[in-house]
Each structure stands twice: as structure tokens, then as C-alpha cells.
Design a protein around this motif. Structure first.
Motif, PDB file in Angstrom:
ATOM      1  N   PRO B 255       0.813  -1.222   0.000  1.00 52.07           N
ATOM      2  CA  PRO B 255       0.000   0.000   0.000  1.00 52.07           C
ATOM      3  C   PRO B 255       0.844   1.270   0.000  1.00 52.07           C
ATOM      4  CG  PRO B 255      -0.126  -1.129   2.142  1.00 52.07           C
ATOM      5  CD  PRO B 255       0.576  -2.060   1.199  1.00 52.07           C
ATOM      6  N   PRO B 281       0.697 -18.671   3.062  1.00 49.84           N
ATOM      7  CA  PRO B 281       0.143 -17.589   3.878  1.00 49.84           C
ATOM      8  C   PRO B 281       0.630 -16.213   3.448  1.00 49.84           C
ATOM      9  CG  PRO B 281       1.627 -19.002   5.195  1.00 49.84           C
ATOM     10  CD  PRO B 281       1.350 -19.705   3.902  1.00 49.84           C
ATOM     11  N   MET B 282       1.884 -16.098   3.018  1.00 46.03           N
ATOM     12  CA  MET B 282       2.380 -14.784   2.614  1.00 46.03           C
ATOM     13  C   MET B 282       1.796 -14.366   1.257  1.00 46.03           C
ATOM     14  SD  MET B 282       4.014 -13.445   5.045  1.00 46.03           S
ATOM     15  CE  MET B 282       2.798 -14.294   6.049  1.00 46.03           C
ATOM     16  N   LEU B 284      -1.246 -15.159   0.200  1.00 49.05           N
ATOM     17  CA  LEU B 284      -2.611 -14.723   0.507  1.00 49.05           C
ATOM     18  C   LEU B 284      -2.587 -13.346   1.174  1.00 49.05           C
ATOM     19  CD1 LEU B 284      -4.063 -18.102   1.863  1.00 49.05           C
ATOM     20  CD2 LEU B 284      -4.392 -17.085  -0.410  1.00 49.05           C
ATOM     21  N   ALA B 285      -1.644 -13.153   2.055  1.00 45.68           N
ATOM     22  CA  ALA B 285      -1.536 -11.865   2.737  1.00 45.68           C
ATOM     23  C   ALA B 285      -1.231 -10.752   1.732  1.00 45.68           C
ATOM     24  CB  ALA B 285      -0.455 -11.938   3.818  1.00 45.68           C
ATOM     25  N   ALA B 286      -0.342 -11.039   0.785  1.00 44.04           N
ATOM     26  CA  ALA B 286      -0.003 -10.027  -0.222  1.00 44.04           C
ATOM     27  C   ALA B 286      -1.226  -9.667  -1.055  1.00 44.04           C
ATOM     28  CB  ALA B 286       1.130 -10.542  -1.114  1.00 44.04           C
ATOM     29  N   ALA B 288      -4.319  -9.908  -0.059  1.00 48.25           N
ATOM     30  CA  ALA B 288      -5.223  -9.156   0.826  1.00 48.25           C
ATOM     31  C   ALA B 288      -4.756  -7.718   0.998  1.00 48.25           C
ATOM     32  CB  ALA B 288      -5.326  -9.854   2.182  1.00 48.25           C
ATOM     33  N   ALA B 289      -3.449  -7.503   0.911  1.00 39.20           N
ATOM     34  CA  ALA B 289      -2.906  -6.158   1.091  1.00 39.20           C
ATOM     35  C   ALA B 289      -2.984  -5.324  -0.180  1.00 39.20           C
ATOM     36  CB  ALA B 289      -1.461  -6.250   1.564  1.00 39.20           C
ATOM     37  N   ILE B 328      -9.576 -14.333  -2.213  1.00 35.44           N
ATOM     38  CA  ILE B 328      -9.169 -13.162  -1.410  1.00 35.44           C
ATOM     39  C   ILE B 328      -9.404 -11.890  -2.225  1.00 35.44           C
ATOM     40  CG2 ILE B 328      -7.159 -11.923  -0.492  1.00 35.44           C
ATOM     41  CD1 ILE B 328      -7.549 -14.075   1.405  1.00 35.44           C
TER      42      ILE B 328
ATOM     43  N   PRO D 281      -5.250  -2.477   4.999  1.00 37.73           N
ATOM     44  CA  PRO D 281      -4.608  -3.535   4.209  1.00 37.73           C
ATOM     45  C   PRO D 281      -3.744  -4.468   5.057  1.00 37.73           C
ATOM     46  CG  PRO D 281      -3.730  -1.354   3.603  1.00 37.73           C
ATOM     47  CD  PRO D 281      -4.948  -1.132   4.444  1.00 37.73           C
ATOM     48  N   MET D 282      -3.075  -3.943   6.062  1.00 36.38           N
ATOM     49  CA  MET D 282      -2.223  -4.810   6.882  1.00 36.38           C
ATOM     50  C   MET D 282      -3.056  -5.705   7.813  1.00 36.38           C
ATOM     51  SD  MET D 282       0.828  -4.577   5.885  1.00 36.38           S
ATOM     52  CE  MET D 282       0.070  -4.400   4.254  1.00 36.38           C
ATOM     53  N   LEU D 284      -6.052  -6.905   7.025  1.00 37.68           N
ATOM     54  CA  LEU D 284      -6.562  -7.962   6.138  1.00 37.68           C
ATOM     55  C   LEU D 284      -5.453  -8.961   5.830  1.00 37.68           C
ATOM     56  CD1 LEU D 284      -8.701  -5.776   3.687  1.00 37.68           C
ATOM     57  CD2 LEU D 284      -9.504  -7.160   5.616  1.00 37.68           C
ATOM     58  N   ALA D 285      -4.263  -8.445   5.593  1.00 39.75           N
ATOM     59  CA  ALA D 285      -3.139  -9.327   5.282  1.00 39.75           C
ATOM     60  C   ALA D 285      -2.832 -10.235   6.475  1.00 39.75           C
ATOM     61  CB  ALA D 285      -1.907  -8.498   4.905  1.00 39.75           C
ATOM     62  N   ALA D 288      -5.335 -12.924   6.558  1.00 38.11           N
ATOM     63  CA  ALA D 288      -5.067 -13.887   5.489  1.00 38.11           C
ATOM     64  C   ALA D 288      -3.874 -14.781   5.821  1.00 38.11           C
ATOM     65  CB  ALA D 288      -4.824 -13.142   4.170  1.00 38.11           C
ATOM     66  N   ALA D 289      -2.942 -14.253   6.592  1.00 44.82           N
ATOM     67  CA  ALA D 289      -1.745 -15.021   6.939  1.00 44.82           C
ATOM     68  C   ALA D 289      -1.977 -15.966   8.109  1.00 44.82           C
ATOM     69  CB  ALA D 289      -0.595 -14.066   7.268  1.00 44.82           C
TER      70      ALA D 289
END
Lengths: 333, 333, 333, 333
Positions: B255, B281-282, B284-286, B288-289, B328, D281-282, D284-285, D288-289
Motif C-alpha cells: 500500500p 500464507p504470505m 494470501l496476505a499479499a 489481501a494487502a 481473497i 490492508p495490513m 486484512l493481510a 489472510a496469513a
């Protein structure tokens, strides 16, 4: 090298792995524990790719006991390397003073600084012709013209010159340059290192901003593996969370590198601190810590230097400092 | 840009400095305090070399208010950049999945991985032919032959390909490569960046291991200043004090970069973590971010990969992950 | 302090903000630009909470020009502070040698080391009774009994003693301890600092492992704000990516801290490097860089020290080092 | 644990060392190589002080294979810990939303934020009464009065409350506080950790700014070794070279900690980024993680918050975010 195997590793796979190590010319000592098996590998493991081992199903972790650098390693080359550059010697008790402007700006500037630092006892002249800058809009150096001016100064003063290279394609321009500097940002530009390894120039290899000493020595190894063993290692400050100084000078790198390697080690306190006032105390400290030389920025007119002037000394400040450095070296002899 | 002058700055020198700023096309607002004078500089200050100012006798400190990058700056280019690569789009809501082996090892390997990741929905194929390795004794890639194999896979699958360059002299080999990657260690290899700026290739620019986002954007600026605006920024982990993971993935870079710049931002969770189990997991997190894409290592036989296999997924794991990534993305739309 | 306002800040809100600053006793200089307004705040801004300003709607950024520390600031206290501890002086040319074992282990050990370092010219005896250890299962020190043994050594040798405190509730135990050390991990234990500020003990404040010099000075400020101005600052190595040494000693902290503050600055090369062999070169370097003292670990039997023995010198090594330190100090006088 | 002995280690000393290990209840496997001997130690080595071994004359290096933490180690406690706090559960699939103001400022503020975050689905209320600040001149919190206001909000809303402790002497004030937070700067305040280990409170342990995950788990171990196993681990950003964000959030810490330990892991995206825009965003991330919860700052009037308001969301922003978090959790289930 030690390979720790996973608790449940099947014996057939362990046997295969042991056989493979033996094929690589290694002796393998097996230690079978209740929970896990440990393999001790004896021999030249520098060519074993540690990451290849770690991905194997049956391997939990791999640890080197010996260092992965070989040509640069003091264990295989106990005596200090001494490099001769023009009339200057560096290493094994020979101390070299390198001085000059950050950037070459004009003939007048280079010649004036050169004669003044020579009078103060400098052994070599430094000057940047190709300048790596974070912004494409900042001054990038006088390039080929800057090299020309340095060579003119060399001719007049007889001092060997040191200048930074950023591109192996520029090597023809450096034919008469005595010491080619690899800057911090190019410490892991492996393509450049390989090309420099094919020359017989002395290479001044600066430590990267966030690189550790093992990585510095592995970069030296890139050059040495191609046949060029004339390398001077240079501590020039690392990136830390400190903001008052530009970088943080790591003076423990001096005795640590000399323990690990036979190569000469010098310090650049000008770039490391970024502040002229801190250059003399750090130069004296480097000498006290056993450095083989110092590379210091000197400018005839610091407040108008085109680049990094904030960290340059005047010739008079340099002469005073050089005098104290000699006295410090007397104490630690 | 704000220049804070020293308390005792003589008026004549202040006037000279103000005149010089005006010559550079800047407006200058002067604020005279009891202790010091502050100059506010209004206009295009991106070409002012901040270090040149700081060395002036009368200047205490200089601070930029606007960013030193211009072409990459969202302020001057509010709309998201969209890049078309073959049939794939990236940026402004278009998400690109890049997948493939860390290193190209054989024709079989590349073709098998390529068809499998394509089936799982990957948009582009990645594969390393030139490999930057810390040790000169580690596997350095299949080089030209590796590029050939990638091009064969491109021909068969129709997928655009992504591969890393380490030397501008290799550019002719990359003529049919769709996306040229600049690795973390070359992020500040300015000579390479300039050459890539002269091409019209899409450049995938990875963040250096110890570089901040401003430096990443300044490196993009090096490419853009030469005319090439097709740049994908890539977060791939930074060096921290953590040792359980190879690097520390900085997902706030997504972001933050998108706030600062209009360029697409992707994440490489494979190199960032170095551990296959952490990749999903990373990834998916990316997503989501708000990342614009993911570059993930997939191998047909992870436990025998020649390089970095520890961090590769199997095609099946990749297909499962790609499915969740799509879900996601639905949530955050 | 400079506050840069947002481009679209409404005039009414700007006026309110200016009025508020004036209420705080500050002069405000307003510089109105095409794009933004800049407020220059003149006066004592050390009590302005910069984070409170930054959250205001109309404020883009706030930057301090003067430092946020006041009692520790050389600007408001130009002369070096000199602290008297027993018969020892430190600061303004007075150099103090502090030596002793890492941990107090037994009466024999403390007394033997104490008499030997005293013979080698040490001015103060150090010894750890309360030990901060990363693991709860590691040796935590002899605690109250350790303090007793140090006091016995003080009685016999007359040397002032230095020992670390970890809990303000232990202060009664430290009544006869001359210098109370705050360890790196407690540098920002503000509750502890405040309690120490209420005593009249000399406090030896170690820099935190990942703290910068401003934070170190702000922690000194916590103590000084309560009324205790007897503070010795101590560089003891910071955390970096280097792994050969335990920490990275930052010797540029010496001249930088002395520029910023009037407080004495010493160096602990033993903890900084973690390796006995590196202690002498770093101690000499610290002396050459202008430190006001050295704190060095000495052990009568290094290979069996209970804690950190790896970094301890023998009394003989210490005596040799102390001799060279004196000579280095002659050079830089 | 593996001990690598020095090449020239005398057999008698090796035998002594082996005997000593056996006395400690360990099995010892000896592997004799051409150059060196390797001892593999099998058994509970968590109580062996690695530094004590490393100083021995005959030992070259010591490496742990198993982790030095025991109570926190998933290997000895394979099932996820679930903690019950009031009506909220956290761990093993139970997700906890903690929200509230950075600092408690007034009764109105706390009650308004509490009711609004409760309406948005928050499970617990956070609020700072004791504030660790770098400067002694910055707002230090409402202290005891702040705790009172939180308890009032607890009474009215029924929500469990979370607040930070800075001094074990304040424990009586925290009697009705449900979750006691240990802040980043106190993560290695071992004296405080030990005292908290003697309570039966749930402890929310934040990772230190420059600490790695092993150190975080060792700090959890300090609490657990005293008998308190109710610990929530919290990632809150680490110090890196990035300057656009206050800290760098390390989301790979989530899956990594859950691999290493059975304790619940939550994330505080507000402090990690310091910028309200980056919080959603963090958050949500993090969901997700695979995080077990989120701690987010919410303020009724962000632009006038007394502390850290820059990073606070409005209740409406929080409600929108909470909704998306639930959807993300559906995807990854």
C-alpha cells in the motif's frame, strides 16, 4: 561441514547420501543418536552448495565449520599478502595513505589536491570519475575526462591513482589506473567482479552497505577465483539505525578481517561518517585498530565540492592528521 | 524543499544563495527568525542535488518536502499504470500470476512446470537462467541455454516469460524475453538500469535487501529517465535480524508504494521467506494487502531443485493457492 | 521546529494553530508558498509533542531543527561535565579505566581480579551481580551476595565499584555501590530511569542494541529531568547483520556524542565484540577516537568464567593494554 | 546440541568434557575426524548455557539443534493453546478482535469508543494508561486514573480490557485488568516478566523493535517458567531502514511463530505502520496469513488524539474493516 539428518530419515536414503558425499571426495563420519543422525564431512567442502543439501528430504540442517572462502582464507595462506602499487607497498606492516577529492572536478583541482596530499605524505591519489548516485538527476562524474585528469596528476606527481569503476565495459579507460575501486553498491555485482578477476590490476573492494564480512570475502573470492589475487579490502561504513552519521563505521572489521584473511584491510572514514569533523578521530582509531591504510577525502575548497564535500578535509587538516596517524602507528608496533 | 540556514549566516551570502535558487527557476520564501533563517523553495526541486546544498557554509540542513522521484511519482501521474505483456495485463485492478522454477534446469523441467502452472491459471512463466550467487563456487545458472529453454516453453504454451539479467551485455539474448528482471543485488547497479531504460522491455525491478522504498523508486526513476516507463516494482523481502526466515517480507510496502507511485507492485513470497510452508500464507496476505500480482516458485520435484528448492511449491500446492488468491481478491474488491 | 502545512489548509485553522503555538510561548514565522504554508517555530520546543502536531488535519509534516534533549545538550551546557567517583575523575580530559569480571563468582575471584587490575592502573572495579540473560535457564548472577563481594573488594582496595541494576526495588542493595549501570536492554526502561534520576548516584547508561544516539540521549534526559546529572554514556556495540562479532562497536559514537552532549562517553569493547582477541585493538581505537574511559572485562581464569568469559582478558593482557592506552592518549592530547 | 572441538584438543580434556555432559544427564555421541572431533549431545539441553561451553579451551563452536525454549515449544505441546478471557476465546481457530484508543484520555472518550467498537464486533477493549515515550517531556498517560476509566468501560460494556504495564509495582492497579500488555521496549525487562509469570493474568507480549522470534519466545519462556502459561504473542513491527512507515510489520512472523509455538499470535497493525491508511490492508493481510487476532487503534476523534492518533481508525472505518476481516477468515478456513 555437518549435516544433521531428520529423526525419521530412512536408512536407504542416508546410505545414498553418504555415498554421494564420498563421490565428492569427502570423508564422512556418522554419529547415530537416539533422535537423529549427524554426518560430519571432512575434506574440501567449499564446492558443496549448502542450499542443495538443505532441500533434501532427509536433511534437517547443514552447517559449515570451515569458511566457504578459500583463496582469501588465512588458513590456507597464513602470511599477510603484500601488494606493490608503483612505489607504494600495502600489507604486512606496510601502511598506505590514499587521499584525494571525492569527485574529479577540474584540472586545477586535481593537481592542487594531488601536490598537497603528496607533500603531506600521501602514497596514492584517489579521485572519482564515475560516481554512483542514488538519483539519476544528481551529478554522475566527469567520466572519461575525469580519468584523463587523474592520469595527468599521476604523470606530474608520480603517485599511483585509485578510481572507481561501475561498468566492465569501461575497463579500457582504466588501463593506466593503478588501483580500481569497486564501490559498496557493486560489491555483489558478480559480473563486474568476474571481469576484474581476469585483469592483473589491484582491486580495492569496498564492503556493501548491508553486507557482512563473509559476503565481502566471498566477493573477494569471485575476483580471486578468476586468477587476480591483488585485492585490498575496504571498510567504509554500514547501514544502521543511526541517523546522525551517514553510515556506521565498523572498526572491528579490521582485526576480524585480518584474522580471517591474509588480504590488506584499509578504512575510508570519509564516506563512513559523512562528516569532516569525525574523519580525524575515526582515522586515528582505524590506525590504532591495526588497519593497513586509510583512504581519506581531501579537497582544496571543501565548501564548494561538487559531491560529498561535507566529509572532505582541507589539505592542512589532512597533513595534521597524517602526522598523528604516524605516531599512533609507532605506539601499536 | 526547505533550507535551514546557520544562525550566523552573513546576509550577502544569503542573498547569493537566494539569487542562485531563483536562477534554477524556483520561488523562494524567506522566513527570518531570531536564531535562524529558513528558505522555502517552491517549484521543481527534483534536479537540486541536496548534498551540494548541505556542504555550503551557511546551510545547516536541507529537507525535501516533495519526493526526489518524478516520473515514478503518483502526484504527477495520478492514474495507475497498466502494463500489457502478451495477453496479460498488470496494474489498476489487473492481477498477474507469475510462476515457474527458480532455475531452469532442463527442457523437461521447464515444459512440465510451464504447462502445470498454466493449467493452474498462471499468466506468465518465470525461470532463472543467470543466477547471482554469493559464492563463485555455487551453480551460476544455465545462462544462454537456459534462455533458449524458456523461449521454447513460451512458444509451446504462449505464456510470456520473465527472466533475470545480470549484465547489460547479455541484452541481445533477452530479445524475445517479455519481462526482464533486475535482482535485489543489482537494484543499484545504475549502469545496468540506464541500459534497460533504453529498451522498451517491461522491467521487473526487485527491491534491494537493505534498501528503502525511496531508493527503490529512485532506481525505477533511473530506468524511466531514459524513456522506459514499463516498470513493475517487486517486494522480495529485506534483511533484518530475524534468522528463522531467510529475509523479512515487508507487505506494508504494497500500500505504501501504491500511495507514492502509479507503478504496479507485486510480491515474491518465495525468495522473501525461503521456506515453502510460508509461501501460501504470505501470498494470501499479499493479495489481501492489494498487490497487483505474485511471483511464486513452482517446481516439479522440489526436493531435488538445483537452487532454492526449499522455497518452491509443487504444481498442486500452487493450484490450491491460486484458487484461494482469487477468493481473497473477491473480498477486497 | 518547522511545521509544513497541507496545501489546502483552511485559513481559520491555520490561524488557530498559530495562536496555539503563541500560547506555548513560541514565536511563529509564517512563510506562505504557492503550494503550501510553512511555519517556523522559534523558542523552547523541547516540550512540544511532535506526534500530537502530526495528527492535525492541516499539518503535513513537522521537523525539529533543535534537538529534543535539553539537560544533556551541549548547546545549553558548553563545558564538558566532569564526574568525581571516589578518587577517580571522568570527563574533560580525565580518563577512567574500569575493569573487572563479567560476573561476580566468588570472593577469591573478585579480590584477585580487583588487586590485579588495580596494579595495572584501573581506576574502578566492575562486576555483575544481577545478570540479564536471554534465557531464564541461564545463570542469572549471584545477586545480593555478589554485591556484598564487590563491596568487600571496595573496602580492601579502595576502588569505587560499578555494577548493573535491573530493578528499582533493588536500589537499597546499591547504597554503597559507586556507579550504577543500566544495561542495554534496560536503556528504555523508563520507570527504572526515573527512579535512578531521584538518586544522586553516578549512572553508567549503556546504549541499547538497536537504539540510535538520539534515543540514548533522550534516556539520559529521563534521568536528568528528575534531577540527577551524573551520567556516563557507554557505547557497547549495536546489532547489525554481522555475525562474526557478537555486536558491532560504533566508535563514531564517541566524537558524535561529545559533539551533541557534555556528558562523558566511555566504551565497553568486551561486550561489543564478544571476542577477547578483538578487545585490545578496539580499546586502543576507542582511546584514539577520544573516549573518556574504557570498561573492560578481566578474569583471573578466562576459560572457566561463568559468563561471557570468551570476551575477557587475563590480568596480564589487561596490563599490557592499559600501557598502550596511555601512550595513545599521549598522541591525541 | 553439537559441540565442535578444536583440532588440537588433548584427549584428557575431551574425556573430561564428555564426562561432564554425561553428569548433566545427556547422551554423547563422539565423531572423530581427521581434523576435528564432533560431540553430538542428546537429551534435554535447554538448561545447558551455550556461552559457558564456548569459552572452553577445547571447544571451537557449539550449535543447538533443538530450540532453547521449552514451555513455549510446539514440539513438547503440539496442540494450539486456547485462552479464555471473559467470554472471548483466542487460539486454535478462535479469533479475537481487540480495539480501542491508543491512550485513555477521558471518560467520554473511552465509553464512546468502547460502545462503538463493541457494536462493530470487537471482543476486547484496549487503552493505554501508562505510556512509554522516548521523551520525558511527552505525555506519559493518565496512569491510575486511566485504568479506572477502562474498568468503568468494562463494567458498562462487559468487554474484557487490555492495558500496558511498565512497572511490576503497579500490579495491584491491574487486578481487574483482563489482559496485561508488555510493550516492545519491555520485552526483555526480565524482572517484569518474572513478576508477571507469578500472576495468573493473560499476558500480551509484544515483540521488541529489534528482536527476533527466538528472543520473543525466550521472553515468553521467562513468564512460563514461573508458572503462567496464558500468553498471547504480538507482532507490532520491527525497526528497519524504511522511513516511510514507522516500523516494518513482519507478517511472516505469524506462520513462523505458529510453527514454532502453540501460543496464539496476534498482530497490531496500528503501531506497526503508524499510518491509518495502511492499517486496513495490513489487518486484512494479517488475517489472510492466519493470525489469531488483531489489536487495532480506534478513536472517536482521530485528528485530536493525544497520542499516536495518526494511526487510529474511526469507528466507522473499524466496522468496515472488521467486516472484511470476517470474510477473509472464511476464505482461509
Amino acid at each position: 561441514m555437518i549435516a544433521v539428518l531428520k529423526p525419521n530419515a530412512p536408512q536407504a536414503q542416508i546410505d545414498n547420501l553418504i555415498a554421494w558425499f564420498k563421490d565428492q571426495g569427502l570423508n564422512v563420519h556418522v554419529s547415530v543418536g537416539d533422535y537423529q543422525t549427524i554426518l560430519g564431512l571432512i575434506g574440501d567442502t567449499s564446492k558443496i552448495d549448502i542450499e542443495l543439501l538443505e532441500v533434501l528430504d532427509i536433511v534437517e540442517s547443514v552447517k559449515r565449520i570451515t569458511e566457504p572462502f578459500k583463496n582469501a582464507n588465512r588458513k590456507f595462506h597464513p602470511d599477510d599478502t603484500v601488494i606493490k602499487i608503483g612505489n607504494a607497498l600495502i600489507g604486512n606492516g606496510h601502511f598506505a595513505m590514499i587521499a584525494g577529492p571525492c569527485s574529479v572536478e577540474s584540472e586545477n583541482q586535481v593537481l592542487e589536491v594531488a601536490t598537497k596530499v603528496q607533500a603531506a605524505g600521501a602514497d596514492m591519489l584517489r579521485g572519482g570519475a564515475f560516481k554512483p548516485r542514488t538519483s539519476p538527476y544528481d551529478f554522475q562524474g566527469m567520466k572519461a575526462e575525469g580519468i584523463e585528469l587523474l592520469l595527468k596528476a599521476k604523470k606530474i606527481t608520480g603517485m599511483p591513482i585509485v578510481s572507481e569503476i561501475m561498468n566492465a565495459n569501461h575497463l579500457p579507460l582504466f588501463e593506466e589506473v593503478d588501483v580500481i575501486q569497486v564501490g559498496a553498491r557493486n560489491m555483489q555485482n558478480f559480473e563486474l567482479l568476474k571481469e576484474l578477476g581476469k585483469t592483473n590490476k589491484t582491486i580495492l573492494l569496498k564492503r556493501g552497505l548491508a553486507n557482512n564480512l563473509k559476503e565481502l570475502l566471498m566477493s573477494a573470492e569471485y575476483i580471486m577465483a578468476e586468477g587476480n589475487e591483488n585485492i585490498i579490502l575496504c571498510e567504509r561504513g554500514i547501514r544502521t539505525f543511526e541517523t546522525y552519521t551517514r553510515n556506521t563505521i565498523d572498526l572491528s572489521a579490521i582485526p576480524m578481517l585480518k584474522e580471517l584473511s591474509h588480504l590488506p584491510v584499509i578504512v575510508d572514514p570519509s564516506h563512513a561518517t559523512g562528516i569532516a569533523k569525525l574523519v580525524p578521530p575515526m582515522a586515528l582509531a582505524a590506525a590504532a585498530a591495526g588497519a593497513d591504510g586509510l583512504m581519506i577525502e581531501v579537497h582544496n575548497d571543501p565548501i564548494h565540492a561538487l559531491c560529498d564535500g561535507m566529509q572532505s578535509l582541507t589539505p592542512q587538516q589532512y597533513a595534521d592528521l597524517a602526522d598523528k596517524v604516524r605516531k599512533i602507528r609507532e605506539v601499536i608496533k
